[in-house]
Design a protein around this motif. Structure first.
Motif: not given
Length: 75
Positions: A69-70, A72
């Motif tokens: 998720s990091h 992006d």
């Protein structure tokens, strides 16, 4: 030698070549993302890279699950 055997050998070669190139792409993308991440400490980066060298498939999967998720947010 049967001609169908030759065709299947070529298809298997293409398939495994594609899998290998995809594997290398994932490894290099994860490696680039590790070094691009500003929120990860130097020791954290070293541990991820160390695991990526010794257990690459499991580490790449774990990295994408835990820190995917990091990706992006770092761009």
């Amino acid at each position: 030698m049967d001609s169908t055997t030759d065709i299947w050998d070529i298809l298997w070669l293409f398939f495994w070549s594609y899998v290998f190139i995809a594997y290398l792409t994932v490894l290099f993308m994860v490696l680039a993302d590790i070094f691009r991440d500003q929120g990860l400490s130097g020791w954290g980066k070293a541990v991820w890279v160390l695991f990526l060298v010794f257990v690459p498939v499991l580490t790449a999967f774990a990295y994408l699950v835990t820190r995917g998720s990091h990706r992006d947010q770092s761009r």
